[in-house]
Design a protein around this motif. Sequence first.
Motif, PDB file in Angstrom:
ATOM      1  N   ALA A 211       0.849  -1.200   0.000  1.00  0.00           N
ATOM      2  CA  ALA A 211       0.000   0.000   0.000  1.00  0.00           C
ATOM      3  C   ALA A 211       0.879   1.242   0.000  1.00  0.00           C
ATOM      4  O   ALA A 211       0.614   2.216  -0.711  1.00  0.00           O
ATOM      5  N   ALA A 297     -11.446   0.063   3.319  1.00  0.00           N
ATOM      6  CA  ALA A 297     -10.407  -0.204   2.316  1.00  0.00           C
ATOM      7  C   ALA A 297     -10.706  -1.500   1.578  1.00  0.00           C
ATOM      8  O   ALA A 297     -10.587  -1.567   0.351  1.00  0.00           O
ATOM      9  N   ARG A 307     -11.259   0.255  -7.582  1.00  0.00           N
ATOM     10  CA  ARG A 307      -9.834  -0.028  -7.475  1.00  0.00           C
ATOM     11  C   ARG A 307      -9.065   0.529  -8.683  1.00  0.00           C
ATOM     12  O   ARG A 307      -7.934   0.966  -8.565  1.00  0.00           O
ATOM     13  N   ALA A 316      -7.808   4.239  -0.732  1.00  0.00           N
ATOM     14  CA  ALA A 316      -7.858   2.891  -0.161  1.00  0.00           C
ATOM     15  C   ALA A 316      -6.505   2.509   0.431  1.00  0.00           C
ATOM     16  O   ALA A 316      -6.436   1.876   1.494  1.00  0.00           O
ATOM     17  N   CYS A 317      -5.425   2.888  -0.254  1.00  0.00           N
ATOM     18  CA  CYS A 317      -4.090   2.545   0.243  1.00  0.00           C
ATOM     19  C   CYS A 317      -3.758   3.300   1.525  1.00  0.00           C
ATOM     20  O   CYS A 317      -3.175   2.739   2.449  1.00  0.00           O
ATOM     21  N   LEU A 319      -5.965   4.351   3.690  1.00  0.00           N
ATOM     22  CA  LEU A 319      -6.790   3.731   4.739  1.00  0.00           C
ATOM     23  C   LEU A 319      -6.162   2.423   5.215  1.00  0.00           C
ATOM     24  O   LEU A 319      -6.132   2.129   6.413  1.00  0.00           O
ATOM     25  N   THR A 320      -5.679   1.629   4.264  1.00  0.00           N
ATOM     26  CA  THR A 320      -5.036   0.360   4.613  1.00  0.00           C
ATOM     27  C   THR A 320      -3.814   0.603   5.499  1.00  0.00           C
ATOM     28  O   THR A 320      -3.660  -0.005   6.567  1.00  0.00           O
TER      29      THR A 320
END
Lengths: 387, 286
Positions: A211, A297, A307, A316-317, A319-320
């Motif tokens: 990520a 995520a 995505r 998303a990355c 959040l991850t």
Amino acid sequence: MLETIFKGSKSYWTLVTILAGLIAVGAIFYIKQLQVGLGITGMSRDVSWGFYIAQLTFLVGVAAGGVMLVLPYYLHNYKKFGKITILGEFLAIASIIMCLLFVMVDLGQPARALNLWLHPTLHSVLFWDSLVLFGYLFLNLLVGWTVLDCERNAVPPPKWIKPFIYLSIPFAFGIHTVTAFLYCGLPGRHFWLTAVLAPRFLASAFAAGPAFVIILCLILKKYTKFNAGKDAVQALSRIITYALLANIFLFLCEVFVAMYSQMPSHMVHLQYLFFGLHGHNALVPYMWAAMTMMAVAIFMLLVPSVRKNESYLAIACVLTFVGIWIDKGLGMITGGFVPNPLHQVTEYMPTFPELMISIGIYSIGGLILTFLFKMAVSVREEVSQDL
Amino acid sequence: MKNSRRKFLKIAGATAAGLGLSTTAIKALESTTAEPPRAPDPHAAPAVDTIKMGKPVIDETAPVADVKKNPPPSKAKQWAMVVDTRQFKSSKDLEPVVNACNKIHNIPSLNKKHEIKWIWEEEYKHLFPSLETKFLAEEVKHRPFPALCNHCENPPCVRACPTQATFKRKDGIVLMDFHRCIGCRFCMAACPYGARSFNYVDPRPNIEEFNPQFPTRTKGVVEKCNFCAERLAKGQWPACVEASNGAITFGDLDDPDSDVRKVLKNNFSVRRNVSLGTEPSVYYII
């Protein structure tokens, strides 16, 4: 190749200056810690490891995550990772150096650190952890440097480097497994006393590391001529999706075992982290935030149309990465110490000096990463001009 | 259903009463120990026969050493301690024991987060969380229990220490080398009894009464109870044993004639969290 780090744009030097400034601030607080002792941190008799060791744990994961680029490229000949493998290796170097620094600042007697090797103790996991960490650092320095240098000279990497590349793969798994063994072999610390700890560490590492690589790729694409390529980023995002799912799955396995067995010694740490214990609930909002971030995520990563949009993918990355950072860098270590073996609750929160020292170390890592990436990007630019 | 349960309880009660043997029976059993050793009888009644609970057992045939008059044994295979907690009625009874240790070992007084504790007072529920009972006898609930390093036969702290700064001596005492300790605190995470303290700050300014006979520590190292290894070497009893007025017995666990074995033979004792396989050498008579 080192000379490339001395030539850069204004924004490059601004970044370097900011990082150097933060390092200086961290150093001042570290001098204070050397004078006063670890008493300036939030750690206590009951919670004897805190933010520093938690950062070590998290960053070992980020370092190990680099293998998710190396493995597909070198073992499965996945050519699209050819351009970014070096980023994974350089990220591993910066992360491992940060790990070692976090161990150093956590020592009560840092001047005696070499006792670790002057009196090698085979039955101590910490001894083995130091060996694999230094081994992985060495391997990544060697491989990263050699491969980049060859790229600069437009020659294929020498044959002798291959065994070192292959060796770096088990080492990546090794560093995080041994780091998990620091915790999961301790009797009486039931939160960590689980065979699933090492697999879970690896799963979260293989999500957090890639990520961060995606975030870096997107930053590089925006500010430099370096483009990782859409396919490479998408392939990485799929790796993150599987790894994050595995991480959450393993966590839920933990929750099931603790909650269905109803054994208080197993349940109590999860209760503390997610609901608070006897009115002590300092970590509750953080844990729920971490779980929410990871859940969101997963949802974003699972939907292909989301995505494939790089702006959403960036979110998303982040959040991850942040979700795993809170889970591992805050909850994982403290959660094992609260309550203590005598079932007493002493809470922990890092203090301001502790955070400043940590920011200082992250800035050192950031500076190393900046220099290494500058080198990689400069070499790529050079090569493309030559063609 | 109800009847059969009641019947069972009655029988169980009668059996239990039978097990609480009279003193003559105990005497008879003990006299056999004087005889030459015989092959163990597999059908013999289990050792539980000699268990007596509630009040201290005063056994004239096997008197334990008077710490005021006799020195401790010069050597042992496994030093151990038996704490007769029944003799600690209130904090007042335990205080001199704790203070004796603190004074001799230059223990500083610090705030709760940074405190150094070698031997300290705990409640039953904290010392024995795995032996919790919902309705504990009122007196036991409020009884002060001394907590200290268990000098485990299989110490997890020694396993964890990366520099052998903490190590197990041949006589079973788990010691600390304050000069080798790097302060990584792995031992503190490994100890399941919370017996270890870390010097988060310089302890020296906070020592109330300095004892030049024992080293002070520097900041950044771990420390814990050492079973008074320095006193045993000089033929003195551990400080807490000496200050306990007979409530704490000390001796060789491997010697069947030692004081600790005599006391253990005649009293029901427990150890802290034995399920972890650490084999603590500190026994508690409840």
